[in-house]
Scaffold this active site. Sequence first.
Site, PDB file in Angstrom:
ATOM      1  N   CYS A 106      -5.195   9.434  -3.478  1.00 33.13           N
ATOM      2  CA  CYS A 106      -4.550   8.626  -2.295  1.00 33.13           C
ATOM      3  C   CYS A 106      -2.807   8.503  -2.775  1.00 33.13           C
ATOM      4  O   CYS A 106      -2.027   8.261  -1.932  1.00 33.13           O
ATOM      5  CB  CYS A 106      -4.954   7.064  -2.489  1.00 33.13           C
ATOM      6  N   ARG A 113       0.444  -1.559   7.636  1.00 31.76           N
ATOM      7  CA  ARG A 113       1.242  -0.515   6.921  1.00 31.76           C
ATOM      8  C   ARG A 113       2.191   0.417   7.812  1.00 31.76           C
ATOM      9  O   ARG A 113       2.635   1.520   7.371  1.00 31.76           O
ATOM     10  CB  ARG A 113      -0.142   0.515   6.471  1.00 31.76           C
ATOM     11  N   ARG A 167     -10.215   5.746  10.764  1.00 29.06           N
ATOM     12  CA  ARG A 167      -8.640   5.478  10.980  1.00 29.06           C
ATOM     13  C   ARG A 167      -8.138   6.589  11.575  1.00 29.06           C
ATOM     14  O   ARG A 167      -7.536   6.261  12.758  1.00 29.06           O
ATOM     15  CB  ARG A 167      -8.134   5.845   9.391  1.00 29.06           C
ATOM     16  N   ASP A 210       0.838  -1.087  -0.045  1.00 23.80           N
ATOM     17  CA  ASP A 210       0.008  -0.054  -0.084  1.00 23.80           C
ATOM     18  C   ASP A 210       0.872   1.253   0.084  1.00 23.80           C
ATOM     19  O   ASP A 210       0.165   2.350   0.093  1.00 23.80           O
ATOM     20  CB  ASP A 210      -0.954  -0.061   1.265  1.00 23.80           C
ATOM     21  N   HIS A 247     -11.791   7.208   4.630  1.00 21.64           N
ATOM     22  CA  HIS A 247     -10.844   8.280   4.768  1.00 21.64           C
ATOM     23  C   HIS A 247     -11.441   9.449   4.309  1.00 21.64           C
ATOM     24  O   HIS A 247     -12.518   9.461   3.384  1.00 21.64           O
ATOM     25  CB  HIS A 247      -9.558   8.099   3.845  1.00 21.64           C
TER      26      HIS A 247
END
Length: 296
Positions: free
Chosen positions: A289, A116, A162, A91, A191
């Site tokens: 992103c 991550r 998140r 990611d 997000h």
Amino acid sequence: MNSVSLLGSANEPVVLDVAASAAPVRVPTARRYLMCPPRYFAVEYAINPWMDPGAPISTELAVEQWNALRDTYLRLGHHVETITPQPGLPDMVFAANSGTVVDGRVLGSRFRAPQRAAEAEHFRRWFVDNGYGAVVMPERTNEAEGDFAWTGTVMLAGTGFRTDPAAHAEAQEVLGVPVVSLQLVDPRYYHLDVALVVLDDRSERPLIAYYPDAFSSGSRQVLRRLFPDAVVANADDAACLGLNAVSDGRHVVLPVEATHLAEQVALRGFEPVFVDVSELRKSGGGPKCCTMELRG
Ligand code: ARG
């Protein structure tokens, strides 16, 4: 004749007559972006509803789409920095999650998912190696521009899936900008940057587009109060991650499926620029992103 044309779904040109709407002339400004090539891109775990580790994925196609996105920025006159991708961090292509930069001050990231976590240190290194003096790493879970959107006057900050709400106060303290907390309520829009995009961050009255249903009712009221003339996206715009767009004040780079949103921004004087991000979307990502903005 003030008209805007863009390609509709059947590749038929749609001509919008915007003369009556008296849309302002939108002026682009050159930006600096940090991106990470998707060399090790994969969907190996599921940390959002878009990710299905069982579904086929093509890293090669992701690389092609990412190259086209980078080339789009270059063609629009922007500067693109790249960070070296790391094996085992599929990611890492989503660079926006690894730092929030305002006026040259950097607030790093702290990921919620352990898969991550290691990305944060690679980006911290990049900032240090590239001459950023003040790099602060957050104490609280903070997925950076995934949940922080700079409007030029205030920082909009998402929470719910998140980023920890306590990270909002931390961002205000470190970056010295007013932070407005917004509550996200739909797991598909986990997000802030898949629910809201800043279209104009250089005028006294910033302009955003957002999908109201992604927010709690209190947050919807806050957005209406702060941005009464915002572009309101519909369910189809949201469902193709159309709000995961990048604006330079004139050009709005967005997924090719987001035709309704493209028409809406065109009516406000912006120029939609379509990109195909079908492969990156399998991980829950889109143009924004993949793009961290380096401000100042
Ligand atoms: N698979 C990634 C995750 O769930 C996608 C991140 C997308 N980035 C973003 N800024 N929305 O963390």
